[in-house]
Scaffold this motif. Structure first.
Motif, short mmCIF file in Angstrom:
data_model
loop_
_atom_site.label_atom_id
_atom_site.label_comp_id
_atom_site.label_asym_id
_atom_site.label_seq_id
_atom_site.Cartn_x
_atom_site.Cartn_y
_atom_site.Cartn_z
N LYS A 276 51.58 20.19 -5.69
CA LYS A 276 52.56 18.93 -5.69
C LYS A 276 52.19 18.17 -4.46
O LYS A 276 52.41 17.04 -4.43
CB LYS A 276 53.98 19.60 -5.54
N GLU A 277 52.13 18.69 -3.30
CA GLU A 277 52.10 17.98 -2.18
C GLU A 277 51.04 18.99 -1.27
O GLU A 277 51.34 20.14 -1.26
CB GLU A 277 53.33 17.71 -1.36
N ILE A 278 50.10 18.26 -0.36
CA ILE A 278 49.43 18.95 0.70
C ILE A 278 49.59 18.40 2.02
O ILE A 278 49.53 17.04 2.03
CB ILE A 278 48.07 18.85 0.29
N ARG A 279 50.22 19.19 3.04
CA ARG A 279 50.42 18.50 3.97
C ARG A 279 50.25 19.28 5.30
O ARG A 279 50.07 20.74 5.28
CB ARG A 279 52.03 18.00 4.19
N ILE A 280 50.09 18.89 6.43
CA ILE A 280 49.97 19.41 7.87
C ILE A 280 51.34 19.72 8.22
O ILE A 280 52.23 18.54 8.50
CB ILE A 280 48.97 18.85 8.75
#
Lengths: 197, 78
Positions: free
Chosen positions: B69-73
């Motif tokens: 759904k989402e890829i974040r640091i």
């Protein structure tokens, strides 16, 4: 040199040795003691108890024939009532290997919870594991790595020795220190807050 | 002194995708964690890994039809 008083705890099981030494310290107001115990859990509990009181110790394992015992030399300068010490922050008390009643879901929830604890800015002063909670400290525990992370960050992980013996985990613990109900009750009594998930 | 470090966090539409990624990765490419609040306030699961492993993880997800759904640091204590 002050007199060394002998506290004979041979044949005594946890937490009797700690009770005997505590009584001796109260009776004599500190000093030098030679404590005799004949099992490793009692040795570990005793060392922890003395450390908590700010005392000093050295110990030897004495082998004779097929038996052995431990001699612990203890020096307590002032009898300390640690129950009256100021609180030491919050304590996490875990008495099971699940969080809630459904076992499958509960194991996942507890894994998530322990990880979430690692992400808090304010960590607990100690995590106390008792009853099935001691299983979390075993080498095959799914939360072992997170408990080790917390221990490295300064969180004391105290494990009920009686529970460890009950589940046969004596040689399978990979985090924390064996404790006893006396030490645990003092940890709870000193705590500003005890959290039980 | 504890210090926060950047971690690659992958969220999913469904928790089953987090479990599927765990099965596909085995040991060594990260772990399942509860969804950090920076990515949402649900009770869901997320995947936590090293930022350097992003390309490898995206490839594994493509191969296994796992939809992020989402890829974040996100900065986490590790």
């Amino acid at each position: 040199m002050s007199t060394k008083r002998i506290v004979d705890c041979m044949g005594d099981i946890c937490p009797v040795p700690v009770i005997k030494v505590k009584k001796a310290i109260r009776e004599f107001g500190g000093g030098n003691f030679l404590v005799l115990v004949d099992n490793k859990i009692s040795l570990q509990n005793m060392l922890k108890f003395i450390e908590n009181l700010g005392g000093e110790y050295s110990w030897l394992k004495i082998d004779s024939d097929d038996k052995y015992h431990y001699e612990i030399e203890v020096e307590i300068l002032v009898a300390t009532n640690s129950i009256n010490n100021p609180d030491e922050g919050w304590i996490l008390a875990i008495c099971g290997d699940t969080m809630g009643q459904d076992e499958e879901l509960g194991r996942e929830l507890l894994k998530a919870y322990i990880f979430a604890i690692t992400q808090l800015d304010s960590l607990p002063a100690a995590i106390v594991l008792y009853n099935r909670g001691v299983l979390l400290a075993a080498e095959d525990s799914a939360v072992l790595a997170d408990l080790q992370t917390l221990e490295r960050a300064g969180v004391r992980v105290e494990i009920c020795g009686l529970c460890v013996a009950h589940f046969g985990l004596e040689n399978r613990l990979n985090v924390g220190e064996i404790s006893n109900m006396y030490a645990i009750s003092e940890v709870f009594a000193r705590a500003g807050k005890v959290v039980r998930p | 002194m504890r210090k926060k470090n950047p971690k690659l966090i992958i969220s999913f539409e469904s928790n089953t995708h987090a479990i599927a990624l765990k099965a596909a990765c085995g040991e060594g490419l990260g772990r399942v964690i509860p969804l950090p609040t920076q990515l949402g306030i649900s009770c869901g699961l997320a995947w936590c890994a090293e930022p350097a492993d992003r390309a490898t993880l995206e490839e594994i997800m493509r191969e296994n039809a796992i939809n992020p759904k989402e890829i974040r640091i996100v900065e986490l204590y590790f």
